[in-house]
Design a protein around this motif. Structure first.
Motif, PDB file in Angstrom:
ATOM      1  N   ASP A  51     -19.306  -6.938 -21.305  1.00  0.00           N
ATOM      2  CA  ASP A  51     -18.568  -5.669 -21.774  1.00  0.00           C
ATOM      3  C   ASP A  51     -18.653  -4.469 -20.881  1.00  0.00           C
ATOM      4  OD1 ASP A  51     -18.056  -7.258 -23.979  1.00  0.00           O
ATOM      5  OD2 ASP A  51     -19.553  -6.563 -25.179  1.00  0.00           O
ATOM      6  N   GLY A  54     -16.202  -5.040 -18.219  1.00  0.00           N
ATOM      7  CA  GLY A  54     -14.881  -4.858 -18.742  1.00  0.00           C
ATOM      8  C   GLY A  54     -14.315  -3.267 -19.073  1.00  0.00           C
ATOM      9  N   SER A  55     -15.373  -2.471 -19.434  1.00  0.00           N
ATOM     10  CA  SER A  55     -15.076  -1.064 -19.718  1.00  0.00           C
ATOM     11  C   SER A  55     -15.023  -0.522 -18.310  1.00  0.00           C
ATOM     12  CB  SER A  55     -16.304  -0.554 -20.241  1.00  0.00           C
ATOM     13  OG  SER A  55     -17.427  -0.570 -20.076  1.00  0.00           O
ATOM     14  N   GLN A  56     -15.841  -0.724 -17.232  1.00  0.00           N
ATOM     15  CA  GLN A  56     -15.905  -0.218 -16.085  1.00  0.00           C
ATOM     16  C   GLN A  56     -14.517  -0.425 -15.372  1.00  0.00           C
ATOM     17  OE1 GLN A  56     -19.241  -1.848 -14.017  1.00  0.00           O
ATOM     18  NE2 GLN A  56     -20.315  -0.373 -14.655  1.00  0.00           N
ATOM     19  N   GLN A  57     -13.955  -2.057 -15.461  1.00  0.00           N
ATOM     20  CA  GLN A  57     -12.764  -2.280 -14.942  1.00  0.00           C
ATOM     21  C   GLN A  57     -11.433  -1.606 -15.611  1.00  0.00           C
ATOM     22  OE1 GLN A  57     -12.064  -4.184 -12.299  1.00  0.00           O
ATOM     23  NE2 GLN A  57     -14.007  -4.258 -12.086  1.00  0.00           N
ATOM     24  N   GLU A  58     -11.569  -1.212 -16.865  1.00  0.00           N
ATOM     25  CA  GLU A  58     -10.648  -0.396 -17.571  1.00  0.00           C
ATOM     26  C   GLU A  58     -10.757   1.066 -16.926  1.00  0.00           C
ATOM     27  OE1 GLU A  58     -10.615  -0.480 -22.065  1.00  0.00           O
ATOM     28  OE2 GLU A  58     -10.902  -2.634 -21.878  1.00  0.00           O
ATOM     29  N   ALA A  59     -11.830   1.789 -16.683  1.00  0.00           N
ATOM     30  CA  ALA A  59     -11.989   2.895 -15.897  1.00  0.00           C
ATOM     31  C   ALA A  59     -11.286   2.936 -14.774  1.00  0.00           C
ATOM     32  CB  ALA A  59     -13.429   3.221 -16.112  1.00  0.00           C
ATOM     33  N   ILE A  61      -8.888   0.939 -13.735  1.00  0.00           N
ATOM     34  CA  ILE A  61      -7.440   0.726 -13.696  1.00  0.00           C
ATOM     35  C   ILE A  61      -6.951   2.082 -14.307  1.00  0.00           C
ATOM     36  CG2 ILE A  61      -5.883  -0.270 -15.438  1.00  0.00           C
ATOM     37  CD1 ILE A  61      -7.393  -2.680 -15.244  1.00  0.00           C
ATOM     38  N   GLN A  62      -7.512   2.941 -15.056  1.00  0.00           N
ATOM     39  CA  GLN A  62      -7.087   4.083 -15.472  1.00  0.00           C
ATOM     40  C   GLN A  62      -6.715   5.198 -14.235  1.00  0.00           C
ATOM     41  OE1 GLN A  62      -5.523   5.115 -18.134  1.00  0.00           O
ATOM     42  NE2 GLN A  62      -5.868   3.304 -19.322  1.00  0.00           N
TER      43      GLN A  62
END
Length: 187
Positions: A51, A54-59, A61-62
């Motif tokens: 998790d 995943g949140s680090q990857q979303e950050a 990507i943003q």
């Protein structure tokens, strides 16, 4: 009848075996419990790490999307700046051509030709003036044709002015190097 144990050592062995098996089963249950708790903790840690990843990857990507948007804006600014610089250089060259033409104009005119006005109209230059002889007007017209600044020279008007003099207007089609583009006018 009362039961008599003739072999007490067998009973001791059976109790020992029973105790051994009970302690083995208990130890095995305890081991299974500890292992299952460890596996549960490991899986929960893996889920938490997943998790978090995943949140680090979303950050990331943003941030990448934001950087791409900024890059596109910078590219557009660069293209606009290059276009403006190109337009300025083109405009400077056009001004240089006009300055060259205007500095050569008195040399090109025979002594008997006088200009009253110069005006620019939609891709052409209108020269109005006066001359003593038609030959000098034709010489002036031929000199203008020899310049790279014009595509063609036409006599628009020719008429008498006063005694022995002629009033004329020449229309000179401007070459591309002499025309200001519409983009330059917007700036």
């Amino acid at each position: 009848m009362t039961g008599v144990n003739l072999l007490p050592w067998r009973e001791k062995i059976l109790r020992r075996r029973k105790g051994f098996w009970l302690s083995g089963i208990t130890l095995m249950l305890l081991t299974v419990t500890v292992i299952s708790a460890g596996i549960r903790q490991y899986l929960q840690g893996c889920r938490i790490r997943s998790d978090l990843w995943g949140s680090q990857q979303e950050a990331v990507i943003q941030q990448t999307v934001q950087l791409l948007a900024q890059q596109q804006q910078l590219n557009q600014r660069l293209l606009e700046s290059q276009r403006q610089n190109s337009n300025r250089r083109r405009q400077q060259k056009t001004f240089m051509h006009w300055r060259t033409f205007l500095s050569q104009l008195p040399v090109l005119m025979p002594d008997s030709v006088w200009l009253h006005s110069l005006s620019q109209q939609q891709g052409s230059l209108l020269l109005r003036g006066q001359t003593d002889t038609l030959a000098s007007l034709f010489i002036f017209s031929r000199c203008l044709r020899a310049l790279p600044f014009f595509t063609r020279i036409d006599i628009q008007e020719l008429g008498p002015a006063s005694a022995g003099e002629y009033r004329f207007s020449l229309k000179a089609g401007l070459a591309e190097v002499m025309q200001f583009s519409e983009e330059n006018n917007d700036e």
